[in-house]
Design a protein around this motif. Structure first.
Motif, PDB file in Angstrom:
ATOM      1  N   ALA A 120       0.859  -1.180   0.000  1.00 23.98           N
ATOM      2  CA  ALA A 120       0.000   0.000   0.000  1.00 23.98           C
ATOM      3  C   ALA A 120       0.892   1.225   0.000  1.00 23.98           C
ATOM      4  CB  ALA A 120      -0.915   0.002   1.221  1.00 23.98           C
ATOM      5  N   ALA A 121       0.417   2.300  -0.619  1.00 23.13           N
ATOM      6  CA  ALA A 121       1.199   3.531  -0.733  1.00 23.13           C
ATOM      7  C   ALA A 121       0.499   4.689  -0.040  1.00 23.13           C
ATOM      8  CB  ALA A 121       1.423   3.866  -2.205  1.00 23.13           C
ATOM      9  N   GLY A 122       1.266   5.731   0.239  1.00 20.55           N
ATOM     10  CA  GLY A 122       0.724   6.985   0.741  1.00 20.55           C
ATOM     11  C   GLY A 122      -0.112   6.822   1.999  1.00 20.55           C
ATOM     12  N   PRO A 123      -1.280   7.465   2.037  1.00 18.87           N
ATOM     13  CA  PRO A 123      -2.113   7.393   3.237  1.00 18.87           C
ATOM     14  C   PRO A 123      -2.612   5.981   3.533  1.00 18.87           C
ATOM     15  CG  PRO A 123      -3.219   8.640   1.505  1.00 18.87           C
ATOM     16  CD  PRO A 123      -1.835   8.358   1.033  1.00 18.87           C
ATOM     17  N   ASP A 124      -2.712   5.139   2.513  1.00 13.64           N
ATOM     18  CA  ASP A 124      -3.098   3.746   2.750  1.00 13.64           C
ATOM     19  C   ASP A 124      -1.996   3.021   3.521  1.00 13.64           C
ATOM     20  OD1 ASP A 124      -5.438   4.253   1.317  1.00 13.64           O
ATOM     21  OD2 ASP A 124      -4.579   3.532  -0.564  1.00 13.64           O
ATOM     22  N   ALA A 130      -9.960   5.166  10.749  1.00 11.29           N
ATOM     23  CA  ALA A 130     -10.624   6.361  10.220  1.00 11.29           C
ATOM     24  C   ALA A 130     -10.020   6.763   8.871  1.00 11.29           C
ATOM     25  CB  ALA A 130     -10.511   7.511  11.219  1.00 11.29           C
ATOM     26  N   LEU A 131      -8.711   6.605   8.754  1.00 11.04           N
ATOM     27  CA  LEU A 131      -8.027   6.968   7.510  1.00 11.04           C
ATOM     28  C   LEU A 131      -8.449   6.073   6.348  1.00 11.04           C
ATOM     29  CD1 LEU A 131      -5.944   8.932   6.393  1.00 11.04           C
ATOM     30  CD2 LEU A 131      -4.152   7.421   7.230  1.00 11.04           C
ATOM     31  N   ARG A 132      -8.989   4.898   6.661  1.00 12.94           N
ATOM     32  CA  ARG A 132      -9.459   3.973   5.612  1.00 12.94           C
ATOM     33  C   ARG A 132     -10.893   4.247   5.173  1.00 12.94           C
ATOM     34  NH1 ARG A 132      -7.137  -0.348   9.071  1.00 12.94           N
ATOM     35  NH2 ARG A 132      -5.035  -0.666   8.323  1.00 12.94           N
ATOM     36  N   LEU A 133     -11.628   5.065   5.916  1.00 11.27           N
ATOM     37  CA  LEU A 133     -13.020   5.360   5.559  1.00 11.27           C
ATOM     38  C   LEU A 133     -13.062   6.110   4.229  1.00 11.27           C
ATOM     39  CD1 LEU A 133     -14.361   6.485   9.048  1.00 11.27           C
ATOM     40  CD2 LEU A 133     -14.810   4.303   7.888  1.00 11.27           C
ATOM     41  N   VAL A 191     -10.125  12.549   0.883  1.00 14.87           N
ATOM     42  CA  VAL A 191      -9.414  13.785   1.218  1.00 14.87           C
ATOM     43  C   VAL A 191      -7.935  13.492   1.484  1.00 14.87           C
ATOM     44  CG1 VAL A 191      -9.265  15.657   2.922  1.00 14.87           C
ATOM     45  CG2 VAL A 191     -11.496  14.859   2.136  1.00 14.87           C
ATOM     46  N   ALA A 192      -7.663  12.310   2.030  1.00 14.01           N
ATOM     47  CA  ALA A 192      -6.293  11.971   2.421  1.00 14.01           C
ATOM     48  C   ALA A 192      -5.340  11.928   1.234  1.00 14.01           C
ATOM     49  CB  ALA A 192      -6.278  10.637   3.162  1.00 14.01           C
ATOM     50  N   TRP A 193      -5.779  11.348   0.118  1.00 17.21           N
ATOM     51  CA  TRP A 193      -4.874  11.238  -1.031  1.00 17.21           C
ATOM     52  C   TRP A 193      -4.471  12.593  -1.608  1.00 17.21           C
ATOM     53  CZ3 TRP A 193      -1.363   8.202  -2.772  1.00 17.21           C
ATOM     54  CH2 TRP A 193      -1.386   6.860  -2.405  1.00 17.21           C
ATOM     55  N   PRO A 194      -5.411  13.511  -1.885  1.00 18.75           N
ATOM     56  CA  PRO A 194      -4.966  14.824  -2.387  1.00 18.75           C
ATOM     57  C   PRO A 194      -4.088  15.562  -1.374  1.00 18.75           C
ATOM     58  CG  PRO A 194      -7.317  14.532  -2.772  1.00 18.75           C
ATOM     59  CD  PRO A 194      -6.866  13.380  -1.939  1.00 18.75           C
ATOM     60  N   VAL A 251       1.380  17.369   0.294  1.00 18.47           N
ATOM     61  CA  VAL A 251       2.505  17.294   1.235  1.00 18.47           C
ATOM     62  C   VAL A 251       3.743  16.752   0.529  1.00 18.47           C
ATOM     63  CG1 VAL A 251       3.385  16.117   3.302  1.00 18.47           C
ATOM     64  CG2 VAL A 251       1.098  17.134   3.323  1.00 18.47           C
ATOM     65  N   ALA A 252       3.584  15.702  -0.263  1.00 17.80           N
ATOM     66  CA  ALA A 252       4.725  15.108  -0.967  1.00 17.80           C
ATOM     67  C   ALA A 252       5.370  16.120  -1.919  1.00 17.80           C
ATOM     68  CB  ALA A 252       4.284  13.867  -1.733  1.00 17.80           C
ATOM     69  N   ARG A 253       4.554  16.885  -2.623  1.00 19.73           N
ATOM     70  CA  ARG A 253       5.086  17.888  -3.558  1.00 19.73           C
ATOM     71  C   ARG A 253       5.757  19.053  -2.835  1.00 19.73           C
ATOM     72  NH1 ARG A 253       0.225  17.158  -6.144  1.00 19.73           N
ATOM     73  NH2 ARG A 253      -0.537  19.086  -5.256  1.00 19.73           N
ATOM     74  N   ASN A 254       5.310  19.345  -1.617  1.00 16.22           N
ATOM     75  CA  ASN A 254       5.785  20.530  -0.896  1.00 16.22           C
ATOM     76  C   ASN A 254       6.592  20.198   0.350  1.00 16.22           C
ATOM     77  OD1 ASN A 254       4.431  22.941  -2.316  1.00 16.22           O
ATOM     78  ND2 ASN A 254       2.816  21.408  -2.143  1.00 16.22           N
ATOM     79  N   ARG A 255       7.053  18.965   0.472  1.00 16.20           N
ATOM     80  CA  ARG A 255       7.733  18.537   1.692  1.00 16.20           C
ATOM     81  C   ARG A 255       8.987  19.346   1.975  1.00 16.20           C
ATOM     82  NH1 ARG A 255       9.729  12.568  -0.303  1.00 16.20           N
ATOM     83  NH2 ARG A 255      11.081  13.320  -1.949  1.00 16.20           N
TER      84      ARG A 255
END
Length: 135
Positions: free
Chosen positions: A64-68, A87-90, A96-99, A104-108
């Motif tokens: 699994a990647a990212g928020p998953d 909750a993050l899996r709902l 909302v978590a993926w965008p 965050v990844a682009r602006n880390r």
């Protein structure tokens, strides 16, 4: 593989700070390591995948990647953290978590603890510091 692995970008100071937070605050039996020190072939991951997101690789081979990946990591900890992972899996939260994760990844490199190296594309890092991730 004897335990699940959570892989992050060790070249990124922001990502490394987050991994330090995991080590200090989120009790888990998961191996948390930078992809640069991981055996990517054993994990079934590529440098390109690891450059784009954090990854979870379970002992059952589930990836699994990212928020998953973060949700799965949290799911291996204490009840409060497990609830946050659930909750993050709902679906509405995940939508909302993926965008948010991509932003965050682009602006880390602009976030607290981030450095200019966080913004470098992998090809540039390879050219400057040598090829990493070959296990």
């Amino acid at each position: 593989m004897d335990r699940a692995t959570f892989v992050y970008d060790g070249d990124c100071a922001f990502c490394s700070k987050c991994a330090d937070f995991i080590d200090r605050r989120i009790p888990t039996g998961v191996r948390v390591l930078p992809w640069q020190f991981a055996d990517l072939k054993e994990l079934g991951l590529t440098v390109e995948q690891c450059d784009e997101a954090v990854w979870w690789v379970g002992t059952d081979g589930v990836r699994a990647a990212g928020p998953d990946a973060i949700a799965r990591l949290l799911g291996t900890s204490r009840p409060g953290w497990r609830a946050l992972g659930a909750a993050l899996r709902l679906p509405p939260v995940r939508a909302v978590a993926w965008p948010t994760y991509r932003w965050v990844a682009r602006n880390r490199h602009r976030l607290p603890g981030g450095t200019a190296a966080c913004a470098l594309p992998q090809a540039t890092r390879d050219r400057l510091y040598g090829t990493a991730g070959e296990g």
